[in-house]
Design a protein around this motif. Structure first.
Motif, short mmCIF file in Angstrom:
data_model
loop_
_atom_site.label_atom_id
_atom_site.label_comp_id
_atom_site.label_asym_id
_atom_site.label_seq_id
_atom_site.Cartn_x
_atom_site.Cartn_y
_atom_site.Cartn_z
N MET A 1 -3.71 -2.96 -0.20
CA MET A 1 -2.39 -3.36 0.26
C MET A 1 -2.20 -4.84 -0.07
O MET A 1 -3.06 -5.66 0.23
N SER A 24 5.67 -7.08 -8.07
CA SER A 24 5.56 -6.03 -7.05
C SER A 24 5.77 -4.65 -7.66
O SER A 24 5.03 -3.71 -7.36
N ILE A 28 3.08 -1.62 -7.77
CA ILE A 28 3.42 -0.30 -7.20
C ILE A 28 3.16 0.80 -8.23
O ILE A 28 2.60 1.85 -7.91
N HIS A 32 -0.63 0.50 -5.98
CA HIS A 32 -0.79 -0.37 -4.82
C HIS A 32 0.44 -0.28 -3.91
O HIS A 32 1.54 -0.02 -4.38
N LYS A 33 0.25 -0.51 -2.63
CA LYS A 33 1.37 -0.64 -1.71
C LYS A 33 1.65 -2.13 -1.58
O LYS A 33 0.73 -2.92 -1.35
N ILE A 35 4.21 -5.31 -0.01
CA ILE A 35 5.17 -5.75 1.00
C ILE A 35 5.54 -7.19 0.70
O ILE A 35 4.68 -7.98 0.28
N TYR A 49 14.05 -1.60 2.50
CA TYR A 49 13.28 -0.96 1.43
C TYR A 49 14.05 -1.08 0.13
O TYR A 49 15.23 -0.76 0.08
N ASN A 52 11.33 1.98 -5.51
CA ASN A 52 9.92 2.40 -5.57
C ASN A 52 9.16 2.14 -4.28
O ASN A 52 7.94 2.01 -4.28
N GLY A 53 9.86 2.04 -3.17
CA GLY A 53 9.19 1.88 -1.88
C GLY A 53 8.75 0.47 -1.55
O GLY A 53 7.93 0.27 -0.67
N LYS A 55 8.71 -2.65 0.35
CA LYS A 55 9.13 -2.97 1.71
C LYS A 55 9.28 -4.48 1.84
O LYS A 55 8.38 -5.23 1.46
N GLU A 87 0.12 -3.73 8.83
CA GLU A 87 0.19 -3.14 7.49
C GLU A 87 -1.18 -3.05 6.81
O GLU A 87 -1.27 -2.55 5.69
#
Length: 101
Positions: A1, A24, A28, A32-33, A35, A49, A52-53, A55, A87
């Motif tokens: 993360m 980012s 992704i 990877h996630k 934020i 959001y 591609n998610g 956050k 997170e």
């Protein structure tokens, strides 16, 4: 993360904003996630959001000049710590402005 922390992000436009967004999106795509934490822009506050998610946390912080915030360890750290723990962040990538008067 991975978490990206910067004073500069969308809806503001510029090099740092584009760099964080593109980096980012690439992370992704590699699984990877990601934020992003930035300051609130007017009514844009809270969690949003993007594609591609991605956050984004728009946190309430005092803006002092040119969309830059005062590095405020005492005011920002509890919220930052909460986000990092919640997170389960492993990597922090930060951009901070250097104001010269």
């Amino acid at each position: 993360m991975v978490i990206m922390v910067s004073d500069f992000f969308f809806p503001n436009m510029g090099g740092v904003e584009s760099h964080l967004y593109c980096l980012s999106q690439c992370l992704i795509k590699r699984g990877h996630k990601v934020i992003i934490i930035t300051h609130a822009y007017g009514k844009r506050a809270g969690v949003r959001y993007l594609s591609n998610g991605l956050k984004v946390y728009y946190v309430p912080t005092l803006v002092i000049s040119s969309q830059a915030t005062l590095p405020n360890l005492f005011g920002f750290f509890p919220l930052f710590r909460y986000i990092v723990l919640r997170e389960e962040i492993n990597i922090i990538h930060g951009h901070q402005v250097k104001l010269i008067y």
